[in-house]
Design a protein around this motif. Structure first.
Motif, short mmCIF file in Angstrom:
data_model
loop_
_atom_site.label_atom_id
_atom_site.label_comp_id
_atom_site.label_asym_id
_atom_site.label_seq_id
_atom_site.Cartn_x
_atom_site.Cartn_y
_atom_site.Cartn_z
N CYS A 16 -7.09 1.12 -22.28
CA CYS A 16 -5.87 1.89 -22.02
C CYS A 16 -5.89 2.59 -20.68
CB CYS A 16 -5.68 2.94 -23.12
SG CYS A 16 -5.34 2.23 -24.75
N PHE A 17 -7.05 2.97 -20.19
CA PHE A 17 -7.10 3.84 -19.03
C PHE A 17 -7.87 3.26 -17.85
CE2 PHE A 17 -6.61 6.63 -22.73
CZ PHE A 17 -5.43 7.28 -22.38
N SER A 18 -8.13 1.96 -17.84
CA SER A 18 -8.91 1.39 -16.76
C SER A 18 -8.08 1.00 -15.54
CB SER A 18 -9.70 0.17 -17.26
OG SER A 18 -8.81 -0.82 -17.72
N ALA A 19 -6.75 1.09 -15.65
CA ALA A 19 -5.89 0.75 -14.52
C ALA A 19 -6.11 1.76 -13.40
CB ALA A 19 -4.43 0.74 -14.96
N GLU A 20 -6.24 1.27 -12.19
CA GLU A 20 -6.46 2.14 -11.05
C GLU A 20 -5.17 2.87 -10.70
OE1 GLU A 20 -8.16 1.79 -6.46
OE2 GLU A 20 -7.57 0.00 -7.59
N PRO A 21 -5.17 4.20 -10.67
CA PRO A 21 -3.93 4.93 -10.37
C PRO A 21 -3.47 4.70 -8.94
CG PRO A 21 -5.82 6.42 -10.43
CD PRO A 21 -6.32 5.09 -10.91
N GLN A 22 -2.19 4.90 -8.71
CA GLN A 22 -1.61 4.61 -7.40
C GLN A 22 -2.21 5.49 -6.31
OE1 GLN A 22 0.51 1.97 -6.99
NE2 GLN A 22 0.08 2.33 -4.82
N LYS A 25 -5.36 3.89 -5.19
CA LYS A 25 -5.08 2.69 -4.40
C LYS A 25 -4.68 3.05 -2.98
CE LYS A 25 -3.60 -0.30 -8.22
NZ LYS A 25 -2.47 -1.09 -8.78
N ASN A 26 -3.95 4.16 -2.84
CA ASN A 26 -3.46 4.56 -1.51
C ASN A 26 -4.51 5.27 -0.67
OD1 ASN A 26 -0.96 3.55 -2.23
ND2 ASN A 26 -0.12 5.53 -2.83
N THR A 27 -5.60 5.69 -1.30
CA THR A 27 -6.66 6.39 -0.57
C THR A 27 -7.37 5.44 0.38
OG1 THR A 27 -7.03 7.96 -2.38
CG2 THR A 27 -8.84 7.64 -0.83
N GLN A 28 -7.54 5.86 1.62
CA GLN A 28 -8.14 4.98 2.62
C GLN A 28 -9.54 5.40 3.05
OE1 GLN A 28 -6.78 2.00 3.71
NE2 GLN A 28 -5.43 2.48 2.00
N LYS A 131 -15.31 15.17 12.17
CA LYS A 131 -15.17 13.91 12.89
C LYS A 131 -14.15 12.99 12.23
CE LYS A 131 -20.00 14.09 14.37
NZ LYS A 131 -21.36 13.49 14.23
N ARG A 132 -13.97 13.15 10.93
CA ARG A 132 -13.03 12.30 10.20
C ARG A 132 -12.54 13.03 8.96
NH1 ARG A 132 -12.19 6.66 10.17
NH2 ARG A 132 -10.88 6.04 8.42
N HIS A 133 -11.26 12.89 8.68
CA HIS A 133 -10.71 13.47 7.46
C HIS A 133 -10.92 12.49 6.30
CE1 HIS A 133 -8.15 15.45 4.59
NE2 HIS A 133 -7.40 14.36 4.46
N TYR A 134 -11.57 12.97 5.24
CA TYR A 134 -11.79 12.14 4.06
C TYR A 134 -10.78 12.53 2.98
CZ TYR A 134 -16.01 10.38 6.17
OH TYR A 134 -16.90 9.74 7.02
N GLU A 135 -10.07 11.53 2.50
CA GLU A 135 -9.02 11.76 1.50
C GLU A 135 -9.59 11.96 0.11
OE1 GLU A 135 -5.50 8.98 2.19
OE2 GLU A 135 -7.10 8.04 3.36
N LEU A 136 -10.79 11.47 -0.12
CA LEU A 136 -11.40 11.57 -1.44
C LEU A 136 -12.89 11.85 -1.33
CD1 LEU A 136 -11.19 11.18 -4.55
CD2 LEU A 136 -11.67 8.76 -4.17
#
Length: 255
Positions: A16-22, A25-28, A131-136
């Motif tokens: 039920c919960f293994s789908a990757e959330p949007q 997916k958008n995190t770079q 040096k770099r912004h990390y989204e996650l």
């Protein structure tokens, strides 16, 4: 019957919960902060997925594992063991498709909380983030999965830094649920191996399950790079476990 219900609940929740959330997916850009070489094993399938998605992935190992035991039969210890374990982690990440070489802070293995590296870790993370912004950000949760104090300490310090200095909306804590730990125990019993996950979390504390079934070969190949850490018996166990366990689990901390 009770154990069967636990496994049924686990596999139903995984489906039920293994789908990757949007948002994921958008995190770079992803920063993964771990205590030792081989710690990426707990999220190796997710790293392979992120690599396939061409995310910018930087993995940090706070120590190089020199205080551990050499299970390769070569009698390595101290600095010699640490050097080999660094090479093993580099090879493992390559198997997972991670392009960037890992960063080794080379802090004292099994002494992180005793020496109290909190300020140094904060400075290291700030230097990298400047040096770099990390989204996650990703690190260990409160139990460190195995209860290892180095895992717990590095997870706490990374979370503190994220809360105090970052504006990224999500922090993932690597976890193993009770149900998944019970599954691992069953596999270990089949192999007559004393393996056990000592600090799983309650099933309901896992908010994200990532389906990594497609990356089982990479998970096995990466695991097998650690000759100093994982004997052949444990490699065989891991192969079966990854065939049967197709998700990796996380708690999600939000702003």
């Amino acid at each position: 019957m009770f154990k069967f219900l636990i496994f049924l609940l686990y596999f139903m929740s995984a489906c039920c919960f293994s789908a990757e959330p949007q948002w994921l997916k958008n995190t770079q850009s992803v920063l993964v902060v771990l205590a030792h070489p081989d710690d990426e094993t707990w999220l190796s399938g997710s790293l392979a997925l992120f690599s396939q998605q061409k995310k910018h992935i930087q993995v940090i190992y706070a120590t190089s594992g020199g205080a551990g035991k050499d299970r390769s039969g070569r009698g390595l210890s101290g600095a010699n063991l640490a050097k080999v374990r660094e090479q093993e982690s580099i090879a493992a990440l390559k198997k997972l498709g991670v392009k960037l070489p890992p960063i080794f802070w080379r802090l004292d293995d099994k002494q992180l909380e005793a020496v109290d590296y909190a300020k140094q870790i904060e400075q290291q993370l700030k230097s990298l983030s400047d040096k770099r912004h990390y989204e996650l950000f990703i690190s260990f949760g409160k139990t460190g999965i195995t209860g290892h104090l180095d895992h717990i300490f590095i997870g706490e310090q990374t979370l503190n830094y994220w809360r105090d200095h970052q504006n990224s909306p999500y922090f993932l804590q690597v976890q193993v649920s009770d149900a998944r730990a019970n599954h691992a125990q069953k596999v270990a019993e089949k192999f007559k191996h004393p393996y056990r996950i000592y600090q799983p979390v309650a099933n309901e504390l896992v908010q994200l399950r990532i389906d990594v079934k497609a990356f089982q070969p990479q998970r096995v190949a990466a695991f097998n790079q650690y000759a100093t850490q994982f004997p052949l018996s444990l490699q065989s166990l891991w192969k079966v476990f990854t065939q049967e366990s197709s998700v990796e689990e996380f708690s999600v901390v939000k702003r």
